[in-house]
Design a protein around this motif. Structure first.
Motif, mmCIF file in Angstrom:
data_model
loop_
_atom_site.group_PDB
_atom_site.id
_atom_site.type_symbol
_atom_site.label_atom_id
_atom_site.label_comp_id
_atom_site.label_asym_id
_atom_site.label_seq_id
_atom_site.Cartn_x
_atom_site.Cartn_y
_atom_site.Cartn_z
ATOM 1 N N CYS A 164 69.366 114.049 1.562
ATOM 2 C CA CYS A 164 69.629 114.351 2.971
ATOM 3 C C CYS A 164 70.399 115.672 3.065
ATOM 4 O O CYS A 164 71.242 115.972 2.229
ATOM 5 C CB CYS A 164 70.448 113.224 3.591
ATOM 6 N N CYS B 10 79.639 112.715 3.418
ATOM 7 C CA CYS B 10 78.579 113.132 4.325
ATOM 8 C C CYS B 10 79.224 114.027 5.384
ATOM 9 O O CYS B 10 80.361 113.803 5.784
ATOM 10 C CB CYS B 10 77.953 111.900 4.975
ATOM 11 N N CYS C 219 70.598 109.248 0.712
ATOM 12 C CA CYS C 219 71.589 110.294 1.014
ATOM 13 C C CYS C 219 71.466 111.498 0.077
ATOM 14 O O CYS C 219 71.678 112.635 0.489
ATOM 15 C CB CYS C 219 72.995 109.720 0.929
ATOM 16 N N CYS D 148 71.041 106.268 6.221
ATOM 17 C CA CYS D 148 71.387 105.902 7.589
ATOM 18 C C CYS D 148 70.339 106.485 8.519
ATOM 19 O O CYS D 148 69.481 107.268 8.090
ATOM 20 C CB CYS D 148 72.793 106.410 7.959
ATOM 21 N N PHE E 232 74.328 115.378 2.980
ATOM 22 C CA PHE E 232 75.014 114.771 1.834
ATOM 23 C C PHE E 232 75.940 115.796 1.178
ATOM 24 O O PHE E 232 75.588 116.947 0.968
ATOM 25 C CB PHE E 232 73.988 114.268 0.813
HETATM 26 S S1 SF4 Z 1 74.923 108.926 5.553
HETATM 27 FE FE1 SF4 Z 1 73.108 109.482 6.724
HETATM 28 S S2 SF4 Z 1 73.434 111.577 7.407
HETATM 29 FE FE2 SF4 Z 1 74.899 111.164 5.749
HETATM 30 S S3 SF4 Z 1 73.893 111.864 3.877
HETATM 31 FE FE3 SF4 Z 1 73.401 109.688 4.114
HETATM 32 S S4 SF4 Z 1 71.434 109.650 5.227
HETATM 33 FE FE4 SF4 Z 1 72.337 111.697 5.483
#
Ligand code: SF4
Length: 91
Positions: free
Chosen positions: A63, A72, A60, A85, A66
């Motif tokens: 990402c 998120c 995350c 995810c 994030f």
């Molecule tokens: S939960 Fe999924 S979409 Fe959200 S930051 Fe983490 S990897 Fe990215």
């Protein structure tokens, strides 16, 4: 000549009344539609296979969605910076 002036005044009145009506309608629709236009609900962690550890070197914290420290933009909080995810997208 006076007739033309009266006619222009009436036209201006109609335009102003119409503008006021549109403004009121927009205000009312904004109030009614506002909640319905809210951001879409976030995905549940289960629906995106969220896990608390990285996958394939991706987590995350790298990402684009994030939001430090534990949120998120698209998945329900809380999440961990080290999590992952299936919606992962590199920032
Ligand atoms: S939960 Fe999924 S979409 Fe959200 S930051 Fe983490 S990897 Fe990215």
């Amino acid at each position: 000549m006076a007739y033309v002036t009266l006619d222009l005044t009436a036209s201006r009145r109609r335009v102003l009344t119409g503008a006021a009506t549109l403004s009121l309608a927009a205000l009312l629709l904004g109030g009614v539609a506002g909640p319905a236009m809210a951001a879409p609900a976030k995905s549940s962690q289960k629906s995106v296979d969220y896990q608390t550890h990285p996958k394939g070197g991706h987590g995350c914290n790298s990402c684009k969605d994030f939001v430090p420290q534990s949120s998120c933009k698209t998945v329900e909080s809380p999440i961990q910076a080290s999590g992952w995810c299936n919606k992962y997208a590199h920032s």
